[in-house]
Scaffold this motif. Sequence first.
Motif, PDB file in Angstrom:
ATOM      1  N   ALA A 406       1.081  23.646  42.012  1.00 29.93           N
ATOM      2  CA  ALA A 406       0.449  24.976  41.989  1.00 29.93           C
ATOM      3  C   ALA A 406       1.047  25.847  43.092  1.00 29.93           C
ATOM      4  CB  ALA A 406      -1.063  24.837  42.178  1.00 29.93           C
ATOM      5  N   GLU A 407       1.240  25.252  44.256  1.00 30.52           N
ATOM      6  CA  GLU A 407       1.822  26.053  45.347  1.00 30.52           C
ATOM      7  C   GLU A 407       3.278  26.419  45.032  1.00 30.52           C
ATOM      8  OE1 GLU A 407       2.474  26.276  50.181  1.00 30.52           O
ATOM      9  OE2 GLU A 407       2.178  24.306  49.262  1.00 30.52           O
ATOM     10  N   ALA A 408       3.996  25.472  44.431  1.00 29.57           N
ATOM     11  CA  ALA A 408       5.402  25.754  44.078  1.00 29.57           C
ATOM     12  C   ALA A 408       5.479  26.936  43.105  1.00 29.57           C
ATOM     13  CB  ALA A 408       6.039  24.524  43.455  1.00 29.57           C
ATOM     14  N   LEU A 409       4.573  26.933  42.132  1.00 30.87           N
ATOM     15  CA  LEU A 409       4.604  28.016  41.135  1.00 30.87           C
ATOM     16  C   LEU A 409       4.247  29.350  41.779  1.00 30.87           C
ATOM     17  CD1 LEU A 409       5.060  28.561  38.109  1.00 30.87           C
ATOM     18  CD2 LEU A 409       2.582  28.367  37.812  1.00 30.87           C
ATOM     19  N   ALA A 410       3.228  29.332  42.633  1.00 34.96           N
ATOM     20  CA  ALA A 410       2.826  30.587  43.289  1.00 34.96           C
ATOM     21  C   ALA A 410       3.975  31.132  44.139  1.00 34.96           C
ATOM     22  CB  ALA A 410       1.584  30.348  44.147  1.00 34.96           C
ATOM     23  N   LEU A 411       4.652  30.240  44.869  1.00 38.92           N
ATOM     24  CA  LEU A 411       5.789  30.690  45.690  1.00 38.92           C
ATOM     25  C   LEU A 411       6.920  31.207  44.809  1.00 38.92           C
ATOM     26  CD1 LEU A 411       5.983  27.774  48.300  1.00 38.92           C
ATOM     27  CD2 LEU A 411       5.537  30.184  48.836  1.00 38.92           C
ATOM     28  N   ALA A 412       7.205  30.471  43.747  1.00 32.61           N
ATOM     29  CA  ALA A 412       8.324  30.851  42.874  1.00 32.61           C
ATOM     30  C   ALA A 412       8.107  32.250  42.295  1.00 32.61           C
ATOM     31  CB  ALA A 412       8.479  29.834  41.755  1.00 32.61           C
ATOM     32  N   ASN A 413       6.868  32.537  41.905  1.00 35.51           N
ATOM     33  CA  ASN A 413       6.588  33.819  41.236  1.00 35.51           C
ATOM     34  C   ASN A 413       6.277  34.945  42.221  1.00 35.51           C
ATOM     35  OD1 ASN A 413       7.016  32.703  38.748  1.00 35.51           O
ATOM     36  ND2 ASN A 413       4.841  32.285  38.343  1.00 35.51           N
ATOM     37  N   ASN A 414       6.309  34.635  43.506  1.00 37.30           N
ATOM     38  CA  ASN A 414       5.896  35.605  44.513  1.00 37.30           C
ATOM     39  C   ASN A 414       7.032  36.546  44.949  1.00 37.30           C
ATOM     40  OD1 ASN A 414       4.945  36.964  46.715  1.00 37.30           O
ATOM     41  ND2 ASN A 414       4.420  35.171  47.929  1.00 37.30           N
ATOM     42  N   THR A 429       7.144  16.356  31.307  1.00 37.60           N
ATOM     43  CA  THR A 429       5.993  17.225  31.077  1.00 37.60           C
ATOM     44  C   THR A 429       5.938  18.316  32.137  1.00 37.60           C
ATOM     45  OG1 THR A 429       4.859  15.309  30.228  1.00 37.60           O
ATOM     46  CG2 THR A 429       3.485  17.210  30.756  1.00 37.60           C
ATOM     47  N   ARG A 430       6.112  17.915  33.385  1.00 38.95           N
ATOM     48  CA  ARG A 430       6.102  18.906  34.470  1.00 38.95           C
ATOM     49  C   ARG A 430       7.251  19.913  34.256  1.00 38.95           C
ATOM     50  NH1 ARG A 430       7.075  16.258  39.896  1.00 38.95           N
ATOM     51  NH2 ARG A 430       4.893  16.590  40.418  1.00 38.95           N
ATOM     52  N   ALA A 431       8.411  19.392  33.887  1.00 37.21           N
ATOM     53  CA  ALA A 431       9.585  20.265  33.751  1.00 37.21           C
ATOM     54  C   ALA A 431       9.292  21.408  32.784  1.00 37.21           C
ATOM     55  CB  ALA A 431      10.781  19.457  33.257  1.00 37.21           C
ATOM     56  N   HIS A 432       8.733  21.065  31.622  1.00 32.84           N
ATOM     57  CA  HIS A 432       8.503  22.117  30.618  1.00 32.84           C
ATOM     58  C   HIS A 432       7.334  23.015  30.996  1.00 32.84           C
ATOM     59  CE1 HIS A 432      11.596  21.037  27.810  1.00 32.84           C
ATOM     60  NE2 HIS A 432      11.324  19.776  28.076  1.00 32.84           N
ATOM     61  N   ASN A 433       6.238  22.396  31.437  1.00 37.81           N
ATOM     62  CA  ASN A 433       5.080  23.233  31.795  1.00 37.81           C
ATOM     63  C   ASN A 433       5.436  24.190  32.924  1.00 37.81           C
ATOM     64  OD1 ASN A 433       3.225  22.324  29.905  1.00 37.81           O
ATOM     65  ND2 ASN A 433       2.735  20.521  31.147  1.00 37.81           N
ATOM     66  N   PHE A 434       6.102  23.669  33.924  1.00 40.67           N
ATOM     67  CA  PHE A 434       6.441  24.498  35.079  1.00 40.67           C
ATOM     68  C   PHE A 434       7.397  25.622  34.666  1.00 40.67           C
ATOM     69  CE2 PHE A 434       8.322  25.745  39.050  1.00 40.67           C
ATOM     70  CZ  PHE A 434       7.257  25.657  39.945  1.00 40.67           C
ATOM     71  N   SER A 435       8.417  25.266  33.906  1.00 42.22           N
ATOM     72  CA  SER A 435       9.415  26.270  33.501  1.00 42.22           C
ATOM     73  C   SER A 435       8.777  27.390  32.709  1.00 42.22           C
ATOM     74  CB  SER A 435      10.491  25.625  32.635  1.00 42.22           C
ATOM     75  OG  SER A 435      11.111  24.612  33.347  1.00 42.22           O
ATOM     76  N   GLN A 436       7.887  26.997  31.798  1.00 41.92           N
ATOM     77  CA  GLN A 436       7.299  28.018  30.934  1.00 41.92           C
ATOM     78  C   GLN A 436       6.379  28.964  31.704  1.00 41.92           C
ATOM     79  OE1 GLN A 436       5.774  26.260  27.315  1.00 41.92           O
ATOM     80  NE2 GLN A 436       7.644  25.079  27.047  1.00 41.92           N
ATOM     81  N   ASN A 437       5.882  28.508  32.852  1.00 39.53           N
ATOM     82  CA  ASN A 437       5.017  29.377  33.661  1.00 39.53           C
ATOM     83  C   ASN A 437       5.793  30.193  34.696  1.00 39.53           C
ATOM     84  OD1 ASN A 437       2.513  28.829  32.495  1.00 39.53           O
ATOM     85  ND2 ASN A 437       2.451  26.842  33.529  1.00 39.53           N
ATOM     86  N   LEU A 438       7.085  29.968  34.783  1.00 42.94           N
ATOM     87  CA  LEU A 438       7.886  30.764  35.724  1.00 42.94           C
ATOM     88  C   LEU A 438       8.034  32.182  35.185  1.00 42.94           C
ATOM     89  CD1 LEU A 438      10.904  28.550  36.865  1.00 42.94           C
ATOM     90  CD2 LEU A 438       9.114  29.531  38.307  1.00 42.94           C
TER      91      LEU A 438
END
Length: 501
Positions: A406-414, A429-438
Amino acid sequence: MAEHYVPDDLPTRIRHYINGEFVDSVSGRTFDVLDPVSNTNYATAAAGQKEDIDLAVAAAREAFTAGPWPRMKPRERARILNRIADAVEAQETRLAQLETFDTGLPITQARGQALRAAENFRFFADLIVAQFDDAMKVPGAQINYVNRKPIGVAGLITPWNTPFMLESWKLAPALATGNCVVLKPAEFTPLSASLWARIFQDAGLPDGVFNLVNGLGEEAGDALVKHPDVPLISFTGETTTGRTIFRNAAENLKGLSMELGGKSPAIIFADADLDAAIDSTLFGVFSLNGERCTAGSRILVHQDIYEEFCGKYAARAKNIVVGDPHDPETEVGALVHPEHYAKVASYVEIGKTEGRLLAGGGRPEGLPTGNYIAPTVFADVAPDARIFQEEIFGPVVAITPFADDAEALALANNTKYGLAGYVWTNDLTRAHNFSQNLEAGMVWLNSHNVRDLRTPFGGVKASGLGHEGGYRSIDFYTDQQAVHITLGTVHTPRFGASAAQ
Ligand code: NAD
């Protein structure tokens, strides 16, 4: 230090190319062009003004309305496009030398650019021959089909990083689809663009289909954007310039394709293949001198592997060979222009107050002149730091730790940008979920930027508007006219019929 390499037969005068002729500006005005190693003027280039743009647009308009190009069969245009690709390939060495001399890109990386430019022409030659459009039936009532047409004169405005290759991105689809064009290349690097003129002439492109006007953005670029006979503008450059162009194009409601800046994250999870991630994230930010829109210039690393990653990454960054761009050993060359050098150097100083300096930090030893900056690595960079938020467009990277997904995604999109993202993990699973939320137009999983030409290219948020690449480019440069045909008797409400009886 090795003697500065200067290519043979370097032109000292760079001119416009309008309606099949090399010409100077109507006003006779010029601007100076520097090479990034000696920072001396090696040429003057014609500085296009409104009247030069008017001439170029008139030539393109005439070629579009009265010339053969838009009316040719796709196969005929494709033959010419393939001849262009052959010529670009045949001149690869010369092109690479000129590009390296003008931009400061390492020669080994300039070589790849020429081949990629040729490939762009081959790709769109193939695509237009294979192109077909939709036809829709309403049984017994109607047939509808799409009549795809070129739009007219396309204005192409390009930046100075990988100039020849980026010009090919726009030239190839615009010409393949039957449009005529006016190209306004970046003023820092006008050298290689004039090679297109001869290549196109020799390949048999009719006069007036391709026109080139050199000049400053605020003069030649501005006149092109505001010209009423240019319905399309394809622009690659800075986000702030994109905003200005967007405003200036509004009056004439132009079609716009905007490829803008970036501050792309590379996210390294604890389960990643660390060695592969290090190779790839080094290349991702330090190739092309860091002057790369899709550079992974923010690296986010899971806290469990953070210190190990930082240590290994910094050791490799210190070992990168910085030097004369023409030397095949060079991995990072000279930044394009002293103005850009000053900007990148100022971010290096800002970084020293915002992060822990692990490598680089200024001019490399042994290179007292020229626009050289040592590959610079800052760790522990907070998300509100300027070097985390702002595009530097040079060999400078910010590394930041994270604790969980969650922190990685928030930082990435910040950031305001959303061009690319690079994700390193072996968890599917993480790879696809994370990528799609970038919030990014393009994501690479366990890879740096390697792109198939069929895929869409473009950014979200402040990184761009629309997509180039494959069929998206064909769509941008064409109108899809819908033609409707009635089958049998047409059923029309008979207005006025009752009063007549
Ligand atoms: P820039 O915006 O300064 O200039 C780009 C082009 O626009 C030049 O030809 C310039 O002369 C012209 N221009 C400037 N002002 C203009 C105006 N008012 N009207 C019309 N034209 C004008 O960009 P740059 O410094 O040459 O290039 C670096 C930038 O390009 C970076 O931000 C980088 O991220 C971006 N870029 C994006 C992509 C992408 O595909 N997203 C690719 C490469 C570079």
